[in-house]
Design a protein around this motif. Sequence first.
Motif, mmCIF file in Angstrom:
data_model
loop_
_atom_site.group_PDB
_atom_site.id
_atom_site.type_symbol
_atom_site.label_atom_id
_atom_site.label_comp_id
_atom_site.label_asym_id
_atom_site.label_seq_id
_atom_site.Cartn_x
_atom_site.Cartn_y
_atom_site.Cartn_z
ATOM 1 N N LEU A 399 0.727 -1.727 0.638
ATOM 2 C CA LEU A 399 0.180 -0.445 -0.341
ATOM 3 C C LEU A 399 1.068 0.989 0.232
ATOM 4 O O LEU A 399 0.972 2.244 -0.592
ATOM 5 C CB LEU A 399 -0.881 -0.401 1.101
ATOM 6 C CG LEU A 399 -1.890 -1.338 1.012
ATOM 7 C CD1 LEU A 399 -2.459 -1.967 2.752
ATOM 8 C CD2 LEU A 399 -3.163 -0.781 0.123
ATOM 9 N N GLY A 400 2.468 0.931 -0.143
ATOM 10 C CA GLY A 400 3.183 2.582 0.124
ATOM 11 C C GLY A 400 2.780 2.964 0.731
ATOM 12 O O GLY A 400 3.650 4.000 1.228
ATOM 13 N N ILE A 401 3.655 2.715 2.154
ATOM 14 C CA ILE A 401 4.182 2.851 3.650
ATOM 15 C C ILE A 401 5.867 3.709 3.594
ATOM 16 O O ILE A 401 5.477 4.549 4.661
ATOM 17 C CB ILE A 401 3.924 1.387 4.548
ATOM 18 C CG1 ILE A 401 4.304 2.296 6.651
ATOM 19 C CG2 ILE A 401 5.048 0.392 4.610
ATOM 20 C CD1 ILE A 401 4.167 1.543 7.416
ATOM 21 N N LYS A 402 6.550 3.146 2.873
ATOM 22 C CA LYS A 402 7.933 2.916 2.841
ATOM 23 C C LYS A 402 7.409 4.798 2.036
ATOM 24 O O LYS A 402 7.854 6.092 2.165
ATOM 25 C CB LYS A 402 8.627 2.683 1.933
ATOM 26 C CG LYS A 402 10.028 3.578 1.658
ATOM 27 C CD LYS A 402 11.293 2.463 1.069
ATOM 28 C CE LYS A 402 12.383 3.012 0.970
ATOM 29 N NZ LYS A 402 12.284 4.077 -0.001
ATOM 30 N N GLU A 403 7.098 5.116 0.922
ATOM 31 C CA GLU A 403 6.115 6.063 0.225
ATOM 32 C C GLU A 403 5.766 7.331 1.456
ATOM 33 O O GLU A 403 6.197 8.323 1.791
ATOM 34 C CB GLU A 403 6.076 5.985 -1.411
ATOM 35 C CG GLU A 403 6.666 5.510 -2.113
ATOM 36 C CD GLU A 403 6.656 3.784 -1.677
ATOM 37 O OE1 GLU A 403 7.203 2.819 -2.733
ATOM 38 O OE2 GLU A 403 6.462 3.550 -0.631
ATOM 39 N N ARG A 404 4.666 6.690 1.886
ATOM 40 C CA ARG A 404 3.688 7.473 2.526
ATOM 41 C C ARG A 404 4.182 8.315 3.497
ATOM 42 O O ARG A 404 4.479 9.675 4.112
ATOM 43 C CB ARG A 404 2.641 7.574 3.432
ATOM 44 C CG ARG A 404 1.777 8.239 3.911
ATOM 45 C CD ARG A 404 1.237 9.446 3.314
ATOM 46 N NE ARG A 404 0.579 9.710 4.485
ATOM 47 C CZ ARG A 404 0.417 11.795 4.571
ATOM 48 N NH1 ARG A 404 1.060 12.600 3.751
ATOM 49 N NH2 ARG A 404 -0.109 11.959 5.407
ATOM 50 N N ALA A 405 5.477 7.515 4.717
ATOM 51 C CA ALA A 405 6.446 8.053 5.450
ATOM 52 C C ALA A 405 7.168 8.937 4.894
ATOM 53 O O ALA A 405 7.963 9.887 5.896
ATOM 54 C CB ALA A 405 6.559 6.785 6.128
ATOM 55 N N GLU A 406 7.731 8.398 4.273
ATOM 56 C CA GLU A 406 9.043 9.307 3.608
ATOM 57 C C GLU A 406 8.571 11.136 3.144
ATOM 58 O O GLU A 406 9.451 12.211 3.590
ATOM 59 C CB GLU A 406 9.323 8.848 2.513
ATOM 60 C CG GLU A 406 10.788 7.789 3.042
ATOM 61 C CD GLU A 406 11.045 7.673 1.415
ATOM 62 O OE1 GLU A 406 10.698 7.220 0.387
ATOM 63 O OE2 GLU A 406 11.805 6.844 1.819
ATOM 64 N N ARG A 407 7.137 10.438 2.650
ATOM 65 C CA ARG A 407 6.508 12.268 2.211
ATOM 66 C C ARG A 407 6.267 12.910 3.659
ATOM 67 O O ARG A 407 6.400 14.138 3.757
ATOM 68 C CB ARG A 407 5.347 12.408 2.102
ATOM 69 C CG ARG A 407 4.824 12.656 0.915
ATOM 70 C CD ARG A 407 3.419 13.060 0.019
ATOM 71 N NE ARG A 407 3.419 14.117 -0.129
ATOM 72 C CZ ARG A 407 2.155 14.512 -0.965
ATOM 73 N NH1 ARG A 407 1.291 12.697 -1.423
ATOM 74 N NH2 ARG A 407 1.467 15.327 -1.840
ATOM 75 N N LEU A 408 6.173 12.009 4.767
ATOM 76 C CA LEU A 408 5.664 13.030 5.858
ATOM 77 C C LEU A 408 7.146 13.828 6.918
ATOM 78 O O LEU A 408 7.324 14.042 7.117
ATOM 79 C CB LEU A 408 4.946 11.745 7.049
ATOM 80 C CG LEU A 408 3.564 11.901 6.423
ATOM 81 C CD1 LEU A 408 3.319 10.157 7.374
ATOM 82 C CD2 LEU A 408 2.703 12.691 6.593
ATOM 83 N N VAL A 409 7.805 12.379 6.195
ATOM 84 C CA VAL A 409 9.871 13.274 7.001
ATOM 85 C C VAL A 409 9.749 14.045 6.574
ATOM 86 O O VAL A 409 10.295 14.718 7.253
ATOM 87 C CB VAL A 409 10.518 11.422 6.760
ATOM 88 C CG1 VAL A 409 12.055 12.429 7.603
ATOM 89 C CG2 VAL A 409 10.379 10.792 8.132
ATOM 90 N N SER A 410 9.313 15.006 5.059
ATOM 91 C CA SER A 410 10.334 15.349 4.647
ATOM 92 C C SER A 410 10.041 16.723 4.956
ATOM 93 O O SER A 410 10.405 17.874 4.729
ATOM 94 C CB SER A 410 10.343 15.392 3.152
ATOM 95 O OG SER A 410 8.703 15.390 2.560
#
Length: 467
Positions: A399-410
């Motif tokens: 479901l894209g947890i890595k991509e979503r989390a990286e967006r929040l981190v940025s």
Amino acid sequence: MRQCLISPEKGYYTRQNAGHDQFGVKGDFVTSPEISQVFGELVGIWLYTEWLAQGQKDKIQIIEVGPGRGTLMDDVLRTISTFKSFAKSIDAVYLVEASPYLQEHQAKLLSSTGKLNALETGNPIQFTSPSKHIPGSEIKWCEDIKFLSYEETSTPFIIAHEFFDALPIHVFQNTASSSIPASSTILTPTGPIKPKSGPQTPKNQWHEFVVSPIQPPDPEDVTSSKTEDKEREEFHLTVSKSPTPHSLYLPQTSPRYKALESTPNAIIEISPESLTYASDFATRIGGSNPTSTSTPSTSPSAFPSTSSKSTPKSSTTPYKKPTPSGCALILDYGPLHTIPTNTLRGIRSHRPCSPFTSPGLVDLSADVDFVALAESALNASPGVEVHGPVEQDYFLSSLGIKERAERLVSRAGDEETRKRLEGGWKRLVDRGPTGMGRIYKAMAIVPYVGRSGEVRRPVGFGGRVVG
């Protein structure tokens, strides 16, 4: 387990102790929604993908069983609100919660008013309140899913996160050279039962583990003083001397259990209430199967509804749904394929402890038998199919947890927030020996397509977004 967890006065989830919360860092355990907001966001996105795949139906019912403090539902509804068409299709949000204390917590978090509006006595829905995230939609509370009527035109989207692990289990051990004497009497809740047959030839039979009191220590025993500062167990599990009504019946309900009936000392755990809920989920999605006989207890009867299109279910009247629709997402911990054994546990202040100390103050749980849930769902309804279980790491990564989390981190404004976000999502997909990504599983119940050669795997279970 039921009494310890939801007894009206002193149950673990129903008690109200000032300054103590069961959930979170300051409580006894932390769940995935508290670890990272991304978890609930991805659950909301998964529901959206199912809505798309099933033709963007209207009159959607969002149902969560065991919603805790409401953290997961808060993230789910916040995410759904960003998909305007999906949000407009939601008819109501139902929270199945037995704890008045937790109901108040949920209202404060999810309602635009923060208050519970009590309905008249006798109404299966106890409280309502306007949704904070979905304008025009109400949140409704009830104690048990059996109070939600079956509606042919509705599409239920059901969430069960760390719900099944808290449902009561029965534990059985295969005992060699066991027999039931003709003169023995078995005590049951409805009265004594005497076997109709005469003495049996000793053979392997299932005996039940029962909770028995422990003899208190002798106050004059000098060795007892060594543990006087430590909480002593007042109860323990012992094997019944002869088969019980449950041990004579429940292990016969599945070929998986029958395959072990000649294996001495084999131990199995069975949760009839879990099977009932799985059956109920499947029936709401695909209609009932009138020939089903394998579920060990009848699914809860629905409370009669005033709607002409609502159908109360009973054990004799099958519930027919013209077009299967909806879904159920189950997220919990347990083995992928095997039968759970010796998994009853207690936890307090984030540490394992005996489940037989401090009743009502210790959280109790047991591993979920996902294969048994799948069997129950498929036996209950001809209109559903089951996908999974898959490990949580696979589900969330799809479901894209890595991509979503990286967006929040940025977007994080400080280093502390960045570390918290980074550590949170990685903890959810950790594949270490005790990592959540490996231990926790996901399973989905969705409508059966029924066309030859056509299979639609849901997103997170090997499928892709369609519709």
